[in-house]
Each structure stands twice: as structure tokens, then as C-alpha cells.
Motif scaffolding. Structure first.
Motif, PDB file in Angstrom:
ATOM      1  N   GLY A 121       1.333  -1.291  -0.205  1.00 42.58           N
ATOM      2  CA  GLY A 121      -0.062  -0.462  -0.306  1.00 42.58           C
ATOM      3  C   GLY A 121       1.107   1.160  -0.007  1.00 42.58           C
ATOM      4  O   GLY A 121       1.753   1.565   0.777  1.00 42.58           O
ATOM      5  N   VAL A 122       0.156   2.448  -0.384  1.00 44.04           N
ATOM      6  CA  VAL A 122       0.703   3.915  -0.534  1.00 44.04           C
ATOM      7  C   VAL A 122      -0.134   4.618  -0.361  1.00 44.04           C
ATOM      8  O   VAL A 122      -1.025   5.261  -0.456  1.00 44.04           O
ATOM      9  CB  VAL A 122       1.241   4.012  -1.787  1.00 44.04           C
ATOM     10  N   GLU A 123       0.985   5.800   0.631  1.00 46.63           N
ATOM     11  CA  GLU A 123      -0.307   6.834   1.329  1.00 46.63           C
ATOM     12  C   GLU A 123       0.792   7.934   0.694  1.00 46.63           C
ATOM     13  O   GLU A 123       2.199   8.296   0.212  1.00 46.63           O
ATOM     14  CB  GLU A 123      -0.659   6.774   3.067  1.00 46.63           C
ATOM     15  N   ILE A 124      -0.455   9.039   0.260  1.00 44.62           N
ATOM     16  CA  ILE A 124      -0.256  10.338  -0.249  1.00 44.62           C
ATOM     17  C   ILE A 124      -0.005  11.488   0.611  1.00 44.62           C
ATOM     18  O   ILE A 124      -1.843  11.619   0.756  1.00 44.62           O
ATOM     19  CB  ILE A 124       0.460  10.443  -1.350  1.00 44.62           C
ATOM     20  N   VAL A 125       0.154  12.565   0.863  1.00 46.19           N
ATOM     21  CA  VAL A 125       0.303  13.490   1.514  1.00 46.19           C
ATOM     22  C   VAL A 125       0.059  14.402   0.309  1.00 46.19           C
ATOM     23  O   VAL A 125       0.969  14.616   0.076  1.00 46.19           O
ATOM     24  CB  VAL A 125       1.106  14.138   3.134  1.00 46.19           C
ATOM     25  N   ASP A 126      -1.092  14.698  -0.153  1.00 48.27           N
ATOM     26  CA  ASP A 126      -0.956  15.713  -0.990  1.00 48.27           C
ATOM     27  C   ASP A 126      -1.952  17.793  -0.319  1.00 48.27           C
ATOM     28  O   ASP A 126      -2.889  17.004  -0.206  1.00 48.27           O
ATOM     29  CB  ASP A 126      -2.485  15.457  -1.656  1.00 48.27           C
ATOM     30  N   ALA A 127      -0.747  18.299  -0.256  1.00 45.33           N
ATOM     31  CA  ALA A 127      -1.078  19.457   0.180  1.00 45.33           C
ATOM     32  C   ALA A 127      -2.149  20.620  -0.830  1.00 45.33           C
ATOM     33  O   ALA A 127      -2.769  21.417  -0.003  1.00 45.33           O
ATOM     34  CB  ALA A 127      -0.096  20.254   0.571  1.00 45.33           C
ATOM     35  N   GLY A 128      -2.066  19.980  -1.534  1.00 46.81           N
ATOM     36  CA  GLY A 128      -3.154  20.570  -2.855  1.00 46.81           C
ATOM     37  C   GLY A 128      -4.591  20.372  -2.431  1.00 46.81           C
ATOM     38  O   GLY A 128      -5.240  21.910  -2.414  1.00 46.81           O
ATOM     39  N   SER A 129      -5.185  18.814  -2.277  1.00 47.90           N
ATOM     40  CA  SER A 129      -6.396  19.130  -1.675  1.00 47.90           C
ATOM     41  C   SER A 129      -6.693  18.541  -0.458  1.00 47.90           C
ATOM     42  O   SER A 129      -7.948  18.279  -0.172  1.00 47.90           O
ATOM     43  CB  SER A 129      -6.771  17.778  -2.546  1.00 47.90           C
ATOM     44  N   ARG A 130      -5.412  19.116  -0.113  1.00 45.56           N
ATOM     45  CA  ARG A 130      -5.696  18.925   1.446  1.00 45.56           C
ATOM     46  C   ARG A 130      -6.132  17.204   2.532  1.00 45.56           C
ATOM     47  O   ARG A 130      -7.139  17.670   3.097  1.00 45.56           O
ATOM     48  CB  ARG A 130      -6.443  20.398   2.504  1.00 45.56           C
TER      49      ARG A 130
END
Length: 333
Positions: A121-130
């Protein structure tokens, strides 16, 4: 010139001299990583010779697209890597088995990514979509980033994510959340020493069950923080001053936990000179390796046996190294 503007100007100049284009909205922290895009070289032991008892041995190298503006990387215990750019909002997973763009749609400005669960599994922190997104088959939102302010950095531990953000007041903040997004602890820049933790001029790296906060400016202080927010180790800046004289204008890259120690690249923004600094658990400098090539480590695996770096020979590459030495202990000092 303001400190942040001076830092950005020095980074941009180095990047352009390497023939690389800089992306929009480049922060000083991200610009520091652009130092890695200059011509690089890394030499191993000569044929027939054994490596030193504590060294990093290359096990894989993956070339990147010609104008991929690298902003960060991660590696799991099996040697698979993630790397990302915020300019075109792309996160890539790569291993010996192949390459994949993760969560191809919906990303706006990724600032962190990590392997989770069994490494698939992979998790991503996307600051653009918060939001924090997860790919374990399909790609979906795990939780929203609810805190007010701008998220600028992120590190994933076994307990959840730790974020660096700038509050609406302009103050720096470090905040940890569990795997469901509920806050577990937070602390202000003042509590951590304001001169260390300006999120725009610092790095946040996962280190076993905790994180390391490291400043990009002289005297390059760092703090090792456990999963409950306690500071368990910090740099001895006096020993660094003795080991690295006349480096006040140099730039610090992320401090990486590998082999039971912390390793940080200190870079001269005007040349290819680099100092690889190894710190002991008491925060003192153990040794310094001088290089005349622009290379630097970006992150380490959860077990501390692998590290990922960026380098350029004839092409820009993400490189995986294996720690050769005593069994690392990355759960904290």
C-alpha cells in the motif's frame, strides 16, 4: 536580501547551471533538494576489495525523466522506492519488478509519500487537495487535513503521519496524527526552539518510530522526536562547528536515520563540495566525509538498513543503498 530569498537565489543558480528548469512555487526547503540535480558521482570499493565495516553499498539505481523536478523520496524495507514532484503532481513507485505512477488522477501538490501495511500500500500527503490518499488497489481519500495553515512537509511513522505546517499567524507548527487522521500531539516552533523549526527552512524525516527535524541553515541543528512527541536526542552544534568550520553559508539536506546513526549532507550552494556528516546517538559528530560531487541522501527504510539518494552521472537517478555494518537500531536513541 531576506534569508529565504537569498537561499532560493543560491539554489536556483546552482540548478540552472546544471541545465535544469525550476518549477513554480519552489520553497526554500524544496529548493535545497535541487542541489542534488547537479552532476553526481559515487564510487564504491575497488574490485576484489571488501567495503568498510560501516558503509552504504549501492543495490539499485533508477533513471528519472530528463526534467523531473525531484522533491522527495521514500524506500521500504524491501528496497522499493517512491519519489515525487510537486511541479507536475506526480508520485512514482518503482522496484526491480517495474514502475508505476501512483494515484494518477486527483493529485495537486504532493509533499510526502510512504509505503504502508506490508509495503504494497502507498499513502500520499497532498497539500493541494488537503488530504491523505491511499492506494491499495484503488486510490481513495483516507482523511482530510483539517488543521488551519499551509502543510509544507510530512513524514510517515508506524503510528501515523507527522506534519510540518505554517499556521495562519505565520508561526511554525509540528503536528502528529494517527492512521485515521486524529491528532495525537502537536508543538509550536517556540517549544522546539524557533531558530530550528521554521518549516519553510527545515526538513522532516521519518526515523524508525519517530521523526527527525533538521534545519537547512547553520549550525544545522536537529531534534529526534518519538511517537509521543518527546525529544529524545538533539544535535551537539558545538562539535559540528569544530568539524565544519567556514560553512555558515552552506545548506543542510535531510538528516537520515541509517545504521543506528543520523547522516546528513551539508552542501555548498556555490560548488559541488559536500560534507557527509555522521552523528552519534549523543548528538556529537562521529566523522565527516568530504566529497567534491553534489550528492545527498533523502530518506531511509523503516528498519534503517536501506537508504535512498539522488545522484547524476550521465542521467539523474534515484539510488538505493544497503547499510553494511552493525545491525541498525532506528527506534530512537
Amino acid at each position: 536580501m531576506a534569508e529565504s530569498s537569498r537561499l532560493e537565489a543560491s539554489m536556483f543558480g546552482t540548478a540552472r547551471s546544471c541545465g535544469m528548469s525550476m518549477s513554480r512555487r519552489v520553497t526554500p526547503r524544496a529548493a535545497a533538494l535541487a542541489l542534488l540535480l547537479c552532476p553526481l558521482a559515487w564510487t564504491g570499493p575497488a574490485a576484489g576489495q571488501s567495503p568498510p565495516t560501516d558503509s552504504l553499498i549501492e543495490i539499485a539505481a533508477y533513471p528519472l525523466p530528463p526534467r523531473f523536478a525531484l522533491r522527495g523520496a521514500a524506500v521500504n524495507d524491501a528496497g522499493s522506492v517512491l519519489y515525487w514532484t510537486d511541479s507536475s503532481a506526480v508520485v512514482v513507485a518503482q522496484s526491480s519488478a517495474g514502475i508505476e505512477i501512483v494515484c494518477r488522477r486527483g493529485l495537486r501538490r504532493p509533499i510526502g509519500a510512504a509505503f504502508v501495511s506490508d509495503g504494497s500500500g502507498v499513502e500520499i500527503v497532498d497539500a493541494g487537495s488537503r488530504a491523505v490518499l491511499r492506494r491499495d488497489g484503488d486510490c481513495h481519500q483516507v482523511f482530510a487535513l483539517r488543521a488551519a495553515g499551509e502543510f509544507v512537509s510530512a513524514g510517515r511513522t508506524s503510528s501515523g503521519w507527522v506534519f510540518g505546517l505554517v499556521a495562519p499567524s505565520g508561526a511554525g507548527l509540528v503536528m502528529a496524527v494517527d492512521t485515521a487522521g486524529s491528532e495525537t500531539w502537536s508543538t509550536s516552533a517556540q517549544a522546539l526552539r524557533a531558530e530550528l523549526w521554521d518549516p519553510r527552512l527545515s526538513h522532516l524525516s521519518a526515523a524508525g518510530t519517530g521523526v527527525v527535524l533538521s534545519a537547512s541553515r547553520w549550525p544545522f541543528p536537529w531534534l529526534w522526536i518519538t511517537r509521543d512527541g518527546s525529544v529524545v536526542a538533539q544535535s551537539d552544534t558545538t562539535s559540528l562547528s569544530r568539524a565544519l568550520p567556514a560553512t555558515e553559508d552552506w545548506i543542510g539536506l535531510p538528516a537520515v536515520a541509517v545504521g543506528g546513526a543520523l547522516v546528513q549532507t551539508i552542501a555548498d550552494p556555490r560548488s559541488d563540495q559536500r560534507r557527509i556528516v555522521v552523528y552519534g546517538r549523543d548528538g556529537r559528530v562521529v566523522r565527516v566525509v568530504s566529497l567534491n560531487t553534489a550528492m545527498g541522501l533523502l530518506a531511509s527504510s523503516p528498519n534503517g538498513r536501506l537508504a535512498v539518494a539522488a545522484r547524476r552521472t550521465d542521467v539523474l537517478e534515484v539510488v538505493v543503498y544497503r547499510w553494511a555494518g552493525p545491525s541498525p537500531e532506528t527506534g530512537g536513541p
